[in-house]
Scaffold this active site. Sequence first.
Site, PDB file in Angstrom:
ATOM      1  N   ARG A 105     -14.917   0.344  28.366  1.00  0.00           N
ATOM      2  CA  ARG A 105     -16.251   0.740  27.925  1.00  0.00           C
ATOM      3  C   ARG A 105     -17.242   0.609  29.072  1.00  0.00           C
ATOM      4  NH1 ARG A 105     -19.892  -1.438  23.002  1.00  0.00           N
ATOM      5  NH2 ARG A 105     -19.894  -3.323  24.223  1.00  0.00           N
ATOM      6  N   THR A 109     -23.451   3.140  29.637  1.00  0.00           N
ATOM      7  CA  THR A 109     -23.522   4.227  28.644  1.00  0.00           C
ATOM      8  C   THR A 109     -22.891   3.835  27.311  1.00  0.00           C
ATOM      9  OG1 THR A 109     -21.388   5.119  29.300  1.00  0.00           O
ATOM     10  CG2 THR A 109     -23.303   5.929  30.514  1.00  0.00           C
ATOM     11  N   ASP A 201     -10.305 -11.261  18.473  1.00  0.00           N
ATOM     12  CA  ASP A 201      -9.913 -10.286  19.490  1.00  0.00           C
ATOM     13  C   ASP A 201      -8.386 -10.173  19.486  1.00  0.00           C
ATOM     14  OD1 ASP A 201     -11.142  -9.145  22.472  1.00  0.00           O
ATOM     15  OD2 ASP A 201      -8.979  -9.343  22.174  1.00  0.00           O
ATOM     16  N   ASP A 204      -6.621 -10.803  22.885  1.00  0.00           N
ATOM     17  CA  ASP A 204      -6.615 -12.224  23.248  1.00  0.00           C
ATOM     18  C   ASP A 204      -5.631 -13.002  22.400  1.00  0.00           C
ATOM     19  OD1 ASP A 204      -8.432 -11.969  25.261  1.00  0.00           O
ATOM     20  OD2 ASP A 204     -10.166 -12.640  24.084  1.00  0.00           O
TER      21      ASP A 204
HETATM   22  N1  URA Z   1     -11.197  -5.307  18.842  1.00  0.00           N
HETATM   23  C1  URA Z   1     -10.667  -6.506  18.501  1.00  0.00           C
HETATM   24  O1  URA Z   1      -9.731  -6.986  19.153  1.00  0.00           O
HETATM   25  N2  URA Z   1     -11.179  -7.159  17.447  1.00  0.00           N
HETATM   26  C2  URA Z   1     -12.173  -6.656  16.701  1.00  0.00           C
HETATM   27  O2  URA Z   1     -12.575  -7.299  15.732  1.00  0.00           O
HETATM   28  C3  URA Z   1     -12.724  -5.407  17.069  1.00  0.00           C
HETATM   29  C4  URA Z   1     -12.209  -4.755  18.145  1.00  0.00           C
END
Ligand code: URA
Length: 210
Positions: A105, A109, A201, A204
Amino acid sequence: MTDHVTHVTHPLVQHKLTLMRQQDTSTAVFRQLLREISQLLAYEVTRGLPMTTRLIDTPLEPMEAPVIDGKKLALVSILRAGNGLLDGVLELIPSARVGFVGLYRDEATLKPVQYYFKVPTELEDRLVIAVDPMLATGNSSVAAIDLLKEAGAKNIRFLCLLAAPEGIKRMQDAHPDVPIVTAAIDSHLNEKGYIVPGLGDAGDRMFGTK
Ligand code: URA
């Protein structure tokens, strides 16, 4: 939800997903559950594939037996979290061809920018299953599908673990021809774009990074 979204409510999927959501689930267990759930979701996302028959010999007599028709399908992982789903799906469909789409990302922008794109040949003749565990804003998923269509893909399905209503809407607006298969549709996105209640995430949690 519309016909374009399949919410997989099977008890095994839901139970495993609950274990994955728990914050005290270890990386190793998270990864194992993801592998198992991916296989169950692969079963759903390949439902309705075109079939043909092949003449085989059983020990008793010849028979016209059902087999999947057409070219080997293509699995496309949206990096990096897509790789967690990819492994399990590949175990169920070992002959699939595999592609990768890398997007980051742009902080100025907020738009997805491509940094890697490698997909199987003859995409136009294959069922393409794009995999990404989290359908959150939908921005990267929509961008990945844009790229796959530019590369010739005509028959695409999208497989995820969790979807936010915002992401589903974004995908349906941009790509109404792409069916979505998900294990859950959560409540909403928070201000940072995380799915709530979600599981945090996904990258992660599966790779043990922070
Ligand atoms: N990406 C992720 O890993 N977790 C989320 O909650 C949203 C996007």
